[in-house]
Design a protein around this motif. Sequence first.
Motif: not given
Length: 401
Positions: A124-141
């Motif tokens: 659960l925590t890894f899935n949340v962390a991935i989505e947040v970090a991707c938004a900050v970095i720009g890994l959205t595609e």
Amino acid sequence: MDGEGSSYGYRRIERETTAADCPVSRADDGSWQVRGYDEARTVLRSTATVQAGLGIETVENLPSRIRRPVLYRDGPEHREHRRQTARFFTPRRVDEHYRDVMDRATRAQLNQLTSTGRALLSELTFNVAIEVACAVIGLTESRPGIKRRLERFFPERFGTPGLTSLHGIYWMMRQSTNWLRVYLGDVRPAVRARRRGRRDDLISHLLDDGCSTNEILGECLTFAAAGMVTTREFISAAAWHLFSDAALLTHYQTANEAGRIAVLTEILRLDPVIGRLSRRTIEPLDLSGNGDAALTVPTGERIDILVDRTNLDERAVGRQPQRICPGRAMSEGTGSPALSFGDGPHKCPGMHIALLETDVFLSSLFALPGLRMATPPTIGFIDGIGSYELRHCVVEVDTAP
């Protein structure tokens, strides 16, 4: 504790580090070990030291034309990069740009938990962390499968790359393949989208700064390690504390957001994810202070800051350092959560993201009816940085009839 709030449970994760009383000592391998808070902060803030460890020796062997990720740079270039990217990590930006992402990611994971009744907390925590970090970095595609690609790149156990053994050669080949997977599946699609039109994220900034796609890959993986892996572990550690201490959980649940953050910073002070930071001296460094005898670390020496010990230095953090005391009285200049995010030029910029993300997830998690910890976590360690890994913690909730 006089002048402070209530105190709660003790440290739950102990590293195998020496417990010497002296703030600075010499280890058997010739390196210097720092346990004192003030001495550690001197090392981290000094221009007489540069980054060490974290695979920097491998990075230094890269061709000079390739720009190193910010983690591996020092001096004016590093300071300028940090100045330009600081806007992505301010408290205001975190609240205005990333809170909704945190809420959405949390709801998705907790909906899954309530539909099945049980889940691995680390998933659960890894899935949340991935989505947040991707938004900050720009890994959205990213193409489907980003979680698996990142799990391959950041395994629970690391090997040592090199050409002197079959094991080392295997690890070099394995990680090269993992680099390629992340590049093709995540970084290249994001870069292509931002070449067509910039956005307000880290990858767009790196493109404006003239970085190549390969250099952006290195930066993305650096930020991914900080934003995904360490945050995942801290959320799990904080949850473990709350599950295990009813009084602390009550304090957390009845506090406002600022009060809950104060609880989390104390947990992080007591159980920092990264237990060791390393530096190398490029000129003699004076570590005398507080009436101690003269102590100068010569040029070319490795210094290991034992964060799990510096954060217990009573001179800095006050009485009963082994207890959780939200709002504890610390010495002037000592910030919460002590040195858990480092200090100086390489201080982790993501503190506000990590703390808010953790609070958004945990405040929602512990509001679920019938929440319980069915299986406590097992503890593993990554020796190179003294970080912990909490796995196999199963949480359960009541499901609708």
